[in-house]
Design an enzyme around this catalytic site. Structure first.
Site, mmCIF file in Angstrom:
data_model
loop_
_atom_site.group_PDB
_atom_site.id
_atom_site.type_symbol
_atom_site.label_atom_id
_atom_site.label_comp_id
_atom_site.label_asym_id
_atom_site.label_seq_id
_atom_site.Cartn_x
_atom_site.Cartn_y
_atom_site.Cartn_z
ATOM 1 N N ASP A 66 54.025 -4.108 -15.841
ATOM 2 C CA ASP A 66 55.040 -5.730 -15.202
ATOM 3 C C ASP A 66 53.441 -6.590 -15.568
ATOM 4 O O ASP A 66 52.005 -5.772 -15.492
ATOM 5 C CB ASP A 66 55.340 -5.572 -14.256
ATOM 6 C CG ASP A 66 56.021 -7.022 -13.535
ATOM 7 O OD1 ASP A 66 56.364 -7.831 -14.478
ATOM 8 O OD2 ASP A 66 55.993 -7.307 -12.726
ATOM 9 N N PHE A 67 53.687 -7.589 -15.643
ATOM 10 C CA PHE A 67 52.578 -8.558 -15.481
ATOM 11 C C PHE A 67 52.328 -8.832 -14.097
ATOM 12 O O PHE A 67 51.144 -9.082 -13.408
ATOM 13 C CB PHE A 67 52.824 -10.219 -16.828
ATOM 14 C CG PHE A 67 51.379 -10.409 -16.453
ATOM 15 C CD1 PHE A 67 50.201 -10.085 -17.071
ATOM 16 C CD2 PHE A 67 51.640 -12.312 -16.158
ATOM 17 C CE1 PHE A 67 49.168 -11.233 -17.207
ATOM 18 C CE2 PHE A 67 50.980 -12.977 -16.149
ATOM 19 C CZ PHE A 67 49.433 -12.595 -17.145
ATOM 20 N N ASP A 68 53.177 -10.038 -13.725
ATOM 21 C CA ASP A 68 52.897 -10.956 -12.101
ATOM 22 C C ASP A 68 52.839 -9.562 -11.479
ATOM 23 O O ASP A 68 53.545 -9.173 -11.584
ATOM 24 C CB ASP A 68 53.166 -11.998 -12.539
ATOM 25 C CG ASP A 68 53.527 -12.773 -12.679
ATOM 26 O OD1 ASP A 68 53.021 -13.545 -13.068
ATOM 27 O OD2 ASP A 68 54.816 -13.062 -13.903
ATOM 28 N N ASP B 86 55.490 -4.745 -9.721
ATOM 29 C CA ASP B 86 55.808 -4.614 -8.091
ATOM 30 C C ASP B 86 56.715 -5.316 -7.277
ATOM 31 O O ASP B 86 57.015 -5.896 -6.216
ATOM 32 C CB ASP B 86 54.564 -6.157 -7.539
ATOM 33 C CG ASP B 86 54.810 -6.797 -9.105
ATOM 34 O OD1 ASP B 86 55.615 -7.251 -10.266
ATOM 35 O OD2 ASP B 86 54.690 -8.162 -7.734
#
Length: 268
Positions: free
Chosen positions: A32-34, A206
């Site tokens: 995932d990024f954020d 997350d």
């Protein structure tokens, strides 16, 4: 750097890296990024990967079969943050968009919803309090209340009303809700398809949408005992407990993710 939430298989991180290195040519890594590669920020447009991330992802991509970022962000945003990466695939908007081999492919079933999403973003800006950040992503609309958490109930009610009225899907997240077209696509489906011919897969997430990706790794193991999957959570004060319970191990921050990968690459 890492705290084990429940025994992983093999039972140590060193063993997990050893299995991964042995199967490198048949291994895929997903991120995932954020909150995983970048700290979460009040302004989504200000988010940047931590300094060490691009280099370690490029090194990882040179060592294994495939590395991909699977994000709620549009591909255009991800490309702007990872322009230097040549070997990393990008899945935007939960997989509705894919950047692979220099091309963006959009899920055809989602394209007719672009005007409706644009209209929805305009209505949100007019009807919701000014403190709510409305993020138009072409194929979805995210309503961020991080700077005004006291408005969470109002935002969620408005979002659910719109979803019911217009037949949209709704996705909760870290101080945000997102309205999406009624197209059957999520991170779990991305991972299910992507690991179909792999022997090893890692996913770093997350948020609640990442649990579906963890579940996809578990499902692959259930049908193929030879497959080795590792679900990694990244700690946070909002959804961290639930995501950590679903994961094999937890890292404390995006900086810790980069350090964990750099250390693991020494195994190869």
């Amino acid at each position: 750097m890492a705290e084990t939430q429940r025994p992983i298989h093999p039972p140590s991180i060193a063993d997990a890296w050893a299995v991964t290195a042995e199967r490198a040519a048949e291994t895929t890594f997903f991120f995932d990024f954020d909150g995983v590669l970048s700290p979460v920020t009040d302004d989504p447009d200000a988010s940047q990967p931590v300094d060490a991330v691009p280099g370690v992802l490029e090194s990882l991509a040179a060592a294994v079969r495939r590395v991909a970022i699977v994000s709620a962000r549009p591909v255009s945003f991800l490309r702007s943050r990872f322009a230097s990466l040549e070997r990393v695939d990008l899945y935007g908007l939960y997989g509705l968009e894919v950047w692979h081999d220099g091309e963006v492919v959009t899920e055809p079933a989602a394209l007719p919803w672009i005007p409706a999403m644009s209209d929805l973003a305009e209505r949100a800006r007019k009807e919701l309090p000014a403190q709510i950040l409305v993020e138009f992503k072409r194929l979805s609309v995210a309503l961020h209340y991080r700077t005004a958490p006291q408005l969470a109930g109002e935002v969620e009610r408005w979002g659910h009303e719109q979803a019911e009225r217009h037949g949209l899907k709704i996705q909760g997240g870290r101080m945000v809700i997102e309205l999406k077209p009624p197209v059957d696509q999520d991170k779990g489906m991305v991972i299910t398809e992507a690991v179909r011919n792999a022997r090893c897969g890692w996913y770093f997430g997350d948020d609640m949408s990442d649990i579906k990706a963890f579940d996809a790794l578990r499902a692959r193991e259930a049908v193929d005992p030879d497959f080795f999957g590792v679900a990694v959570a990244v700690a946070n004060p909002e959804t961290g407990a639930e995501v950590s319970i679903a994961a094999d191990l937890t890292l404390e921050s995006p900086d810790a993710v980069a350090a964990f990968l750099a250390e693991g690459l020494k195994t190869f």
